[in-house]
Design a protein around this motif. Structure first.
Motif, mmCIF file in Angstrom:
data_model
loop_
_atom_site.group_PDB
_atom_site.id
_atom_site.type_symbol
_atom_site.label_atom_id
_atom_site.label_comp_id
_atom_site.label_asym_id
_atom_site.label_seq_id
_atom_site.Cartn_x
_atom_site.Cartn_y
_atom_site.Cartn_z
ATOM 1 N N PHE A 1 0.825 -1.323 -0.061
ATOM 2 C CA PHE A 1 -0.068 0.021 0.081
ATOM 3 C C PHE A 1 0.934 1.206 0.095
ATOM 4 O O PHE A 1 1.824 1.419 0.778
ATOM 5 N N VAL A 2 0.590 2.173 -0.999
ATOM 6 C CA VAL A 2 1.537 3.390 -1.204
ATOM 7 C C VAL A 2 0.567 4.694 -0.942
ATOM 8 O O VAL A 2 -0.455 4.679 -1.170
ATOM 9 N N ALA B 1 -10.449 -3.207 4.796
ATOM 10 C CA ALA B 1 -10.657 -1.504 4.785
ATOM 11 C C ALA B 1 -10.326 -1.067 6.364
ATOM 12 O O ALA B 1 -9.679 0.223 6.255
ATOM 13 N N GLU B 2 -10.067 -1.734 7.369
ATOM 14 C CA GLU B 2 -9.769 -1.362 8.712
ATOM 15 C C GLU B 2 -8.313 -1.223 8.546
ATOM 16 O O GLU B 2 -7.776 0.004 9.167
ATOM 17 N N TRP B 3 -7.424 -2.228 8.017
ATOM 18 C CA TRP B 3 -6.056 -1.993 7.591
ATOM 19 C C TRP B 3 -5.696 -0.588 6.909
ATOM 20 O O TRP B 3 -4.719 0.075 7.275
ATOM 21 N N ILE C 1 -3.727 5.118 6.850
ATOM 22 C CA ILE C 1 -3.991 6.601 6.461
ATOM 23 C C ILE C 1 -3.834 7.341 7.508
ATOM 24 O O ILE C 1 -3.093 8.400 7.637
ATOM 25 N N THR C 2 -4.256 6.624 8.850
ATOM 26 C CA THR C 2 -4.092 7.569 9.855
ATOM 27 C C THR C 2 -2.712 7.883 10.435
ATOM 28 O O THR C 2 -2.278 8.772 10.876
ATOM 29 N N GLU C 3 -1.861 6.525 10.211
ATOM 30 C CA GLU C 3 -0.500 6.668 10.654
ATOM 31 C C GLU C 3 0.429 7.577 9.544
ATOM 32 O O GLU C 3 1.502 8.083 9.851
ATOM 33 N N GLY D 1 -13.749 0.729 1.888
ATOM 34 C CA GLY D 1 -15.130 0.508 2.119
ATOM 35 C C GLY D 1 -15.763 1.631 3.116
ATOM 36 O O GLY D 1 -15.181 2.665 3.343
ATOM 37 N N SER D 2 -16.834 1.525 3.952
ATOM 38 C CA SER D 2 -17.252 2.564 4.833
ATOM 39 C C SER D 2 -16.269 2.938 6.184
ATOM 40 O O SER D 2 -16.350 3.883 6.395
ATOM 41 N N VAL D 3 -15.583 1.865 6.179
ATOM 42 C CA VAL D 3 -14.821 2.341 7.420
ATOM 43 C C VAL D 3 -13.585 3.604 7.026
ATOM 44 O O VAL D 3 -13.191 4.173 7.659
ATOM 45 N N VAL D 4 -13.161 3.340 5.507
ATOM 46 C CA VAL D 4 -12.294 4.217 4.999
ATOM 47 C C VAL D 4 -12.841 5.583 5.013
ATOM 48 O O VAL D 4 -12.369 6.691 5.224
#
Length: 338
Positions: free
Chosen positions: A185-186, A206-208, A213-215, A235-238
């Motif tokens: 992931f980049v 989606a959680e990962w 993104i948060t980190e 998904g909705s989590v993102v």
């Protein structure tokens, strides 16, 4: 000149055109005899008065070409054209007034006008005065680029002003030595093309992705917009995480990867310059390789879109001997002066 005088007297005394033409031919023949008598050795030498006499008669009576023998007709025509150029050059000469502007200054005015479409003549005139050019504002307006519509910035300027607040994300697949698939992931910022985050997982969710993104972005450094494709993993989590961070989600049109060209270029460079030349042993091995490539990409590798500079700008070194430092085990090298 005597022959021309005789011809002018004959022209005033004769009321018939045919006789005028005959007098012109006789004047040409008489003048040719004068020129031949004047010759001493070698070729016939014609003076400027001779040329002017023949050209003037040719202007009035083109039929005299039939009786010219000492010169060819094309020679007389060439003299006439040269005299025409000299005449208009003389009439177009400068008669005082405002001094002429140098070619370099005119090119500079056009350059400023093209590079700064929002500037008018007063603004460009002010810059020229600060550069030491003594020129009036009306001359600046004369040599500016003329535009049909109102002034407007170009797309490159518009994109540069917004690229620093835009980021893009994507995933790509890397096979391992055991034929397992790992997902990298980049995240890349468009302003300086810097790779701000890269991580690896065997099972992306989606959680990962939301956690990555948060980190990658502290709360006070989050971009205003995020470009992504329409993969179901976002998904909705993102979406909730992006809204909480104040980031506007901008998915691209289906089947249009060119709309996310910056990150597509990056995930093409990573395999081409790194992963395709390494046998990945596992997740930890790939993460270590990609971290090393990320440091090389941001701090060392030059980019054409950045005027051959790195995302983290490298200083120009001019003094010292050149030494190389191996990157990624010698796959690439960093050259520095010591």
């Amino acid at each position: 000149m005597i022959g021309l005088f005789y011809f002018a007297l004959a022209a005033l005394a004769s009321p018939f055109k045919s006789k005028l033409r005959l007098e012109a031919e006789n004047a040409v023949l008489r003048h040719q005899l004068i020129v031949l008598r004047r010759r001493r050795h070698g070729r016939v030498r014609l003076t400027n008065h001779d040329r002017w006499f023949l050209i003037q008669l040719y202007r009035w009576f083109p039929s005299i070409l039939q009786v010219l023998t000492i010169i060819r007709p094309e020679t007389l025509v060439r003299w006439h054209r040269a005299g025409f150029r000299c005449y208009w050059r003389w009439t177009s000469r400068l008669l005082g007034g405002r001094p002429q502007i140098d070619t370099e200054l005119r090119a500079l005015i056009r350059r400023m006008s093209i590079e700064n479409p929002l500037w008018g003549a007063p603004r460009i005139h002010g810059e020229l005065l600060k550069l030491g050019f003594e020129v009036v504002q009306s001359s600046v307006a004369k040599y500016m680029v003329k535009r049909r519509g109102p002034p407007s910035q170009g797309w490159p300027t518009f994109l540069r002003n917004h690229a620093a607040d835009i980021a893009a994300i994507d995933l790509f697949v890397v096979p391992t030595i055991g034929f397992d698939l790992l997902y990298a992931f980049v995240i890349v910022r468009l302003g300086r093309r810097d790779l701000v985050w890269i991580n690896v997982t065997p099972n992306p969710t989606a959680e990962w992705v939301a956690r990555q993104i948060t980190e990658a972005f502290p709360w006070n450094e989050a971009p205003g917009y995020l470009i992504r494709d329409r993969d179901r993993i976002y998904g909705s989590v993102v979406m909730r995480r992006l809204r909480a961070m104040g980031i506007r989600d901008r998915p691209i049109t289906p089947a249009s990867p060119w709309q996310n060209a910056f990150v597509e270029r990056l995930i093409g460079s990573i395999p081409r310059e790194c992963v395709d030349h390494v046998i990945v042993l596992g997740e930890a091995h790939l993460r270590r390789i990609l971290k090393s490539y990320s440091a090389y990409y941001n701090n060392i590798r030059t980019h054409r879109s950045l005027d051959k500079d790195a995302p983290v700008s490298r200083p120009v070194e001019r003094i010292g001997s050149i030494k190389s430092q191996a990157v990624l085990g010698g796959l690439h090298h960093h050259y520095v002066r010591a």
